[in-house]
Motif scaffolding. Sequence first.
Motif, PDB file in Angstrom:
ATOM      1  N   ALA A 136       0.834  -1.204   0.000  1.00 33.65           N
ATOM      2  CA  ALA A 136       0.000   0.000   0.000  1.00 33.65           C
ATOM      3  C   ALA A 136       0.873   1.259   0.000  1.00 33.65           C
ATOM      4  CB  ALA A 136      -0.934  -0.010   1.208  1.00 33.65           C
ATOM      5  N   VAL A 137       1.937   1.247   0.785  1.00 32.47           N
ATOM      6  CA  VAL A 137       2.855   2.389   0.820  1.00 32.47           C
ATOM      7  C   VAL A 137       3.550   2.554  -0.534  1.00 32.47           C
ATOM      8  CG1 VAL A 137       4.989   3.273   1.855  1.00 32.47           C
ATOM      9  CG2 VAL A 137       3.188   2.334   3.316  1.00 32.47           C
ATOM     10  N   ALA A 138       3.971   1.435  -1.128  1.00 37.51           N
ATOM     11  CA  ALA A 138       4.630   1.495  -2.439  1.00 37.51           C
ATOM     12  C   ALA A 138       3.688   2.068  -3.501  1.00 37.51           C
ATOM     13  CB  ALA A 138       5.117   0.103  -2.854  1.00 37.51           C
ATOM     14  N   GLU A 139       2.416   1.696  -3.439  1.00 33.05           N
ATOM     15  CA  GLU A 139       1.446   2.238  -4.395  1.00 33.05           C
ATOM     16  C   GLU A 139       1.277   3.742  -4.191  1.00 33.05           C
ATOM     17  OE1 GLU A 139      -3.216   1.710  -5.749  1.00 33.05           O
ATOM     18  OE2 GLU A 139      -2.204   0.054  -4.756  1.00 33.05           O
ATOM     19  N   LEU A 140       1.196   4.178  -2.934  1.00 33.73           N
ATOM     20  CA  LEU A 140       1.089   5.604  -2.644  1.00 33.73           C
ATOM     21  C   LEU A 140       2.305   6.361  -3.173  1.00 33.73           C
ATOM     22  CD1 LEU A 140      -0.234   8.043  -1.245  1.00 33.73           C
ATOM     23  CD2 LEU A 140       0.994   7.362   0.833  1.00 33.73           C
ATOM     24  N   VAL A 141       3.505   5.834  -2.951  1.00 37.38           N
ATOM     25  CA  VAL A 141       4.727   6.484  -3.426  1.00 37.38           C
ATOM     26  C   VAL A 141       4.725   6.583  -4.948  1.00 37.38           C
ATOM     27  CG1 VAL A 141       7.238   6.215  -3.603  1.00 37.38           C
ATOM     28  CG2 VAL A 141       6.102   5.910  -1.398  1.00 37.38           C
ATOM     29  N   ARG A 142       4.319   5.497  -5.636  1.00 37.77           N
ATOM     30  CA  ARG A 142       4.261   5.520  -7.097  1.00 37.77           C
ATOM     31  C   ARG A 142       3.311   6.613  -7.577  1.00 37.77           C
ATOM     32  NH1 ARG A 142       0.899   3.634 -10.773  1.00 37.77           N
ATOM     33  NH2 ARG A 142      -0.239   2.303  -9.344  1.00 37.77           N
ATOM     34  N   LYS A 143       2.148   6.727  -6.934  1.00 39.44           N
ATOM     35  CA  LYS A 143       1.181   7.763  -7.318  1.00 39.44           C
ATOM     36  C   LYS A 143       1.737   9.160  -7.046  1.00 39.44           C
ATOM     37  CE  LYS A 143      -2.900   4.878  -6.935  1.00 39.44           C
ATOM     38  NZ  LYS A 143      -4.126   4.573  -6.200  1.00 39.44           N
ATOM     39  N   GLN A 144       2.469   9.321  -5.954  1.00 36.02           N
ATOM     40  CA  GLN A 144       3.092  10.613  -5.651  1.00 36.02           C
ATOM     41  C   GLN A 144       4.124  10.976  -6.715  1.00 36.02           C
ATOM     42  OE1 GLN A 144       4.429   9.650  -1.656  1.00 36.02           O
ATOM     43  NE2 GLN A 144       2.917  11.056  -0.770  1.00 36.02           N
ATOM     44  N   ILE A 145       4.891   9.989  -7.175  1.00 34.21           N
ATOM     45  CA  ILE A 145       5.883  10.238  -8.227  1.00 34.21           C
ATOM     46  C   ILE A 145       5.198  10.667  -9.512  1.00 34.21           C
ATOM     47  CG2 ILE A 145       7.580   9.110  -9.731  1.00 34.21           C
ATOM     48  CD1 ILE A 145       8.369   7.408  -7.234  1.00 34.21           C
ATOM     49  N   VAL A 146       4.124   9.975  -9.884  1.00 32.25           N
ATOM     50  CA  VAL A 146       3.374  10.325 -11.098  1.00 32.25           C
ATOM     51  C   VAL A 146       2.833  11.749 -10.983  1.00 32.25           C
ATOM     52  CG1 VAL A 146       1.269   9.795 -12.422  1.00 32.25           C
ATOM     53  CG2 VAL A 146       2.814   7.948 -11.732  1.00 32.25           C
ATOM     54  N   ASP A 147       2.261  12.096  -9.828  1.00 28.78           N
ATOM     55  CA  ASP A 147       1.740  13.448  -9.621  1.00 28.78           C
ATOM     56  C   ASP A 147       2.844  14.496  -9.708  1.00 28.78           C
ATOM     57  OD1 ASP A 147      -0.781  12.411  -9.264  1.00 28.78           O
ATOM     58  OD2 ASP A 147      -0.792  12.637  -7.079  1.00 28.78           O
TER      59      ASP A 147
END
Length: 192
Positions: A136-147
């Motif tokens: 879940a944390v890895a998914e959040l980080v990936r989304k933050q990078i995309v943003d």
Amino acid sequence: MLNQTTLAGKSLAAYIRVSSAAQDAKGASLPDQARRIQLWCEERKCHLLAVFMDSESGESVDLRHGFIEAIDYVREGEHDCAGLVVFNFDRYAREVGEPEVIRKILSERKKGLYSVEENFDLEDKYGVFTFQVRMAVAELVRKQIVDLLYERRLAKVNERGGWIGHRPPYGYKTDRAELTPDAQEQILIKTA
């Protein structure tokens, strides 16, 4: 914590991945990951049967052919393979849903999933919980990078102009981050 004696004498497959060439230069190269996994296996007295890899794999699991091959290799069990080892779970996946489904499938077939950098036992309820939180944390980080990347592109366009999108609209092409008419497509648009 992972019970290291349970792996002695067992055979594993490995999966390694880099999502970009820049990552390759930051110490997480494919050879570095393979070397660390080999050392990890040697320390636990287990055997490495095969190494599967993806390079510049992007976001979609569907485009990660090495990952799909690795899961199939372990799941089918034709090779006396006891499980899959990855450098870290970020290399395995950066989302919650699909990695958890695959973990469950492997677990139902009595196949393990191991990480060189994260030392927790996925046969234990607390280890599974930790894995799920980690994904879940890895998914959040990936989304933050995309943003963040989108925000930087948008700032560039606002500052200097240019094209921010992935694919230009039909009738146009990008030339040095600028939208310019595509002569052939413009003719088709006028004809239509």
